[in-house]
Motif scaffolding. Structure first.
Motif, PDB file in Angstrom:
ATOM      1  N   SER A 222       0.848  -1.194   0.000  1.00 50.13           N
ATOM      2  CA  SER A 222       0.000   0.000   0.000  1.00 50.13           C
ATOM      3  C   SER A 222       0.881   1.240   0.000  1.00 50.13           C
ATOM      4  CB  SER A 222      -0.915   0.023   1.228  1.00 50.13           C
ATOM      5  OG  SER A 222      -1.645  -1.184   1.332  1.00 50.13           O
ATOM      6  N   ARG A 267       3.728  -0.787  13.168  1.00 52.33           N
ATOM      7  CA  ARG A 267       3.735  -0.791  11.711  1.00 52.33           C
ATOM      8  C   ARG A 267       4.965  -0.088  11.162  1.00 52.33           C
ATOM      9  NH1 ARG A 267       1.870  -3.548   7.937  1.00 52.33           N
ATOM     10  NH2 ARG A 267      -0.181  -3.535   8.961  1.00 52.33           N
ATOM     11  N   SER A 269       7.156   1.499   8.323  1.00 50.56           N
ATOM     12  CA  SER A 269       6.823   2.074   7.021  1.00 50.56           C
ATOM     13  C   SER A 269       8.076   2.742   6.471  1.00 50.56           C
ATOM     14  CB  SER A 269       5.675   3.080   7.142  1.00 50.56           C
ATOM     15  OG  SER A 269       6.025   4.136   8.028  1.00 50.56           O
ATOM     16  N   ALA A 340       3.643   1.269   3.011  1.00 51.94           N
ATOM     17  CA  ALA A 340       3.461   0.303   4.095  1.00 51.94           C
ATOM     18  C   ALA A 340       3.080  -1.015   3.451  1.00 51.94           C
ATOM     19  CB  ALA A 340       2.391   0.760   5.087  1.00 51.94           C
ATOM     20  N   THR A 374      -2.686  -2.080   6.633  1.00 49.12           N
ATOM     21  CA  THR A 374      -1.693  -1.244   5.951  1.00 49.12           C
ATOM     22  C   THR A 374      -2.310   0.072   5.497  1.00 49.12           C
ATOM     23  OG1 THR A 374      -2.182  -2.379   3.867  1.00 49.12           O
ATOM     24  CG2 THR A 374      -0.356  -3.236   5.179  1.00 49.12           C
ATOM     25  N   ASP A 398      -3.522   0.297  -3.184  1.00 46.09           N
ATOM     26  CA  ASP A 398      -3.470  -0.885  -2.312  1.00 46.09           C
ATOM     27  C   ASP A 398      -3.524  -2.132  -3.180  1.00 46.09           C
ATOM     28  OD1 ASP A 398      -3.465  -2.499  -0.054  1.00 46.09           O
ATOM     29  OD2 ASP A 398      -5.660  -2.496   0.065  1.00 46.09           O
TER      30      ASP A 398
END
Length: 805
Positions: A222, A267, A269, A340, A374, A398
């Motif tokens: 994404s 997360r 990134s 991400a 994400t 995405d």
């Protein structure tokens, strides 16, 4: 995993003290390794604003400041900080304040005093003086809206605590503040504040083409473009403070935002400089020989086992580990691409170690990161970028390629009660699993749980049992002593223990030594003749780069160590494992594919044979001393020694050891060139045997005492000088004596210096004593003479020998 208590309580705030929260997390499987205050104790330090600052009349580096601390009148404070200027708000320690202890461990108290003749009514403080950081370049500048006169501990929220968790690899879902809060909510029943991620409305239609050609590397990718960002924007103080309490220093606003979301929701990134990307991005496995300069300054070479993100010209990032320097954001960056992704843990595991570094992102991805959010997390990152750096967000991209399959796991309540060791009901198990956020189905004593997207460690029934007992609480488990009978296993009489082998060698005068299984590659090539040793991918030291295939090098290293400390007599042994390449070996619980790992026992003797003593003249240890020790070690079994060659041994003083027709080891004197290389004054003697062969022994069998006296006859036979003693005894034992021969022993050897009557040059005379006996009757002269004649005849036919005289 390190984080502040205040951040945790924003998501879950149970009615517990700090220590109680730590105890609850520890008992729930999230071990709190350290709990410490965010700031050391100090008092009477408030926010002060500098209203005036003039040069000190008697000191060039001092300034006299008028400081407003909310008391109505200004305080006159002398300060030497280079950034002391009008208008800033800084910490001000009032008279009577106690600052954190210094190197002497005693608190520092502020008193009314004079500096170069000017009265000072307090002290303006740096971050180091308050022990908030190591920065002592000037005063700690506070926010412009910090309330004047308010306690600095309240302004900076210093009455906080830092948790440091020691997490096992299966607890990847707890590698974030929200993940820990989710666990705390399940353990305490306190409500969990679920975050919301409202989508950011696109302000343009900018997109970056992305191609994912390796679904076994990246299951979901994404990203979005954000244009016209101000990369020079200042990171908010609250974010800098939270990052610092997570052990992360502030870098730039964009980097701080990425790190902040990683600590908040687990997360990782990455933010690319969009204008530095050539064409689009391609997510794929690397190609042999491709190079990449990383953000840490290292240049690495990738291959087909490492995932990368590349553009149309070159590799730009190590997938899931670290970005590249070429597309890194800088002060000149205007447009960025926020990414991400979900990287398969198997595709990330071990890749960082190949390059001798680790990252927070790699640490999380190789354990598993939630693939379901994400997009939501990019929305969160985007909102933070727009609030702090400004800009215009593009539409979300995405790509979902291949996500982990969530297979239901079954829990039998009866089985859980049996394993946990306490009565359990279906309702109690259902409640525990529901509190963890698991969807639970089933009834009748059997529950089915489909693991949520953030849990990568739930695969078998025992995993769910562990979750149930964690939520119930280990302190609730009853103390039940084991009832199973324990019976010691009786070792077979035909096999001695390793302890017995050690004891026997100690009785022979050897001392045990324990060495690393990692050795120098030169030892393997020179001492073992091993051209392809098992190499280590990440050796602990450069001289320890391969696995040993012999114990002899380790013992020689021990000998050199002792001789360097003026030892005169050394006798050492080792029981250890060696590592040999063998393609027939497969991976099991105790083996590794392609590597055979037998146990060996080896010994080394150096110096005098007997040590310091008065009974006879001192003689250096020789081949026959080591041979005798090998015979004692294998007794009562009688080994056979055959002349042999070994890379580490003297060509003419080396023998292989045979038992039951199988070679089980080697014994000999160290090769002269290795003796010279190691600078030994005398040649050490060594032996190495298979431990399994040494541990086997014959079970004693009862034999009655002979009723009839044995007879001994001595013979002297002449054979060629090249005939060995072993060959002579072999011929004697194979002679047809009708079972009368009991033993044969050599007791004299004669070699003439010149030809004499009956004995030529190149011949030798061996005197052998024969022991003859019969279990049925006393031997007669005819039987004895016939047996001796059979022995002489066999020597003549087999070896060309003759009876002397």
């Amino acid at each position: 995993m390190q984080f502040p208590e205040s951040w945790l309580r924003e998501f879950c705030n149970p009615p517990l003290t700090t220590q109680e929260i730590a105890d609850t997390l520890t008992m729930g499987g999230l071990e709190v390794e350290e709990l410490r205050p965010a700031a050391p104790p100090f008092s009477k330090v408030v926010v002060g604003e500098i209203k005036d600052a003039v040069q000190h009349p008697n000191a060039d580096r001092l300034r006299v400041c008028q400081v407003d601390v909310g008391q109505g009148s200004l305080l006159n404070i002398v300060c030497g900080a280079p950034n002391a200027r009008v208008g800033i708000r800084v910490p001000c320690a009032l008279v009577g304040a106690e600052l954190p202890p210094g190197e002497d461990g005693k608190p520092f108290q502020i008193k009314l005093g004079k500096l170069r003749g000017v009265e000072s009514q307090g002290m303006l403080c740096s971050a180091r003086e308050l022990q908030l950081s190591e920065d002592h370049g000037g005063l700690l500048e506070l926010a412009a809206d910090a309330p004047v006169g308010q306690d600095i501990r309240e302004v900076l929220k210093l009455d906080d605590h830092i948790f440091t968790l020691k997490l096992t690899p299966n607890l990847a879902h707890a590698l974030s503040v929200y993940g820990v809060a989710r666990e705390l909510s399940a353990l305490t029943g306190a409500p969990l504040k679920a975050p919301s991620f409202p989508p950011v409305a696109p302000a343009n239609d900018a997109r970056l083409p992305v191609k994912v050609s390796a679904p076994d590397l990246c299951g979901r990718f994404s990203g979005r473009v954000v244009r016209n960002v101000d990369t020079k924007a200042q990171t908010p103080a609250w974010m800098v403070d939270r990052l610092a309490r997570c052990g992360q220093r502030s870098v730039t606003a964009l980097v701080d935002i990425s790190n902040y979301v990683m600590f908040e929701f687990g997360r990782p990134s990455h933010i690319f400089d969009l204008d530095k990307i050539h064409g689009g991005l391609h997510v794929r496995w690397g190609s042999e020989g491709e190079a990449l300069k990383l953000l840490n300054g290292n240049t690495v070479t990738v291959d087909g086992k490492v995932g990368v993100i590349a553009d149309d010209q070159a590799v730009e990032s190590l997938a899931g580990i670290m970005g590249g320097d070429a597309t890194a954001v800088s002060d000149d960056t205007r447009n960025v691409y926020v990414e991400a992704a979900f990287w398969w843990p198997e595709a990330i595991q071990g890749r960082s170690r190949r390059y001798n570094f680790s990252t927070d992102a790699g640490h999380r991805f190789e354990r598993g990161v939630d693939p379901a959010q994400t997009v939501e997390h990019i929305e969160h990152i985007t909102r933070l970028i727009l609030e702090i750096c400004g800009g215009e967000a593009g539409p979300m991209d995405d790509q979902v390629l291949q996500l982990p399959e969530r297979k239901p796991v079954t829990l039998r309540v009866a089985r859980a009660a049996q394993v946990i060791g306490m009565p359990l009901t279906e309702a109690r198990c259902r409640e525990a699993l529901t509190r963890l956020g698991f969807p639970v189905e089933g009834e009748g004593g059997v529950l089915r749980v489909t693991p949520p997207s953030w849990r990568f460690d739930l695969a078998i029934e025992e995993d769910l049992i562990e979750e149930v007992v964690r939520i119930i609480g280990y302190n609730e488990l009853p103390t039940t002593p084991p009832l199973a009978p324990t019976t010691a296993r009786v070792a077979p009489e035909s096999r001695r223990s390793r302890f017995a082998v050690r004891r026997l060698l100690a009785g022979l005068g050897y001392q045990e030594t324990i060495n690393f299984s990692f050795v120098e590659e030169r030892w393997e090539q020179e001492l073992a003749g091993n051209a392809k040793p098992v190499r280590l991918l990440n050796p602990i030291a450069s001289p320890m780069s391969v696995m040993r295939s012999t114990l002899l090098g380790s013992l020689l290293g021990v000998l050199r160590f002792n001789l360097d400390r003026r030892a005169e007599r050394v006798r050492v042994f080792e029981l250890g494992r060696v590592f040999l390449r063998d393609d027939s070996v497969q991976t099991t619980d105790t083996t590794v594919r392609g590597v055979h790992q037998p146990m060996r026992v080896a010994g080394l003797a150096y110096g005098d044979a007997d040590g310091l003593q008065w009974g006879r003249k001192a003689t250096p240890v020789d081949f026959y001393d080591a041979k005798g020790d090998v015979e004692a070690l294998l007794a009562p079994r009688k080994p056979e020694f055959r002349a042999a060659a070994h890379p580490a041994m003297h060509p003419g003083r080396c023998a292989s050891v045979w038992l039951d027709g199988r070679e089980v080891g080697v014994v000999g004197e160290l090769h002269p060139r290795w003796r010279q290389s190691w600078e030994f004054a005398h040649a050490p003697v060594l032996f190495e045997l298979d431990l399994d062969a040494v541990m086997q022994r014959e079970v004693p069998a009862f034999e009655p005492v002979p009723r009839f006296q044995p007879v001994q006859r001595d013979i002297a036979v002449i054979v060629a000088d090249a005939v060995s003693h072993d060959a002579v005894l072999g011929a004697i034992r194979s002679a047809p004596t009708g079972g009368l021969l009991r033993d044969a022993q050599l007791f004299d050897v004669y070699k003439p210096k010149q030809a004499s009557a009956g004995l030529a040059l190149g011949e030798k005379s061996l005197a052998v004593r024969l022991t003859l006996a019969s279990a049925d009757a006393t031997l007669t002269d005819q039987q004895i003479d016939a047996a001796v004649a059979a022995v002489v005849a066999r020597i003549a036919t087999a070896l060309g020998g003759r009876l002397r005289g």
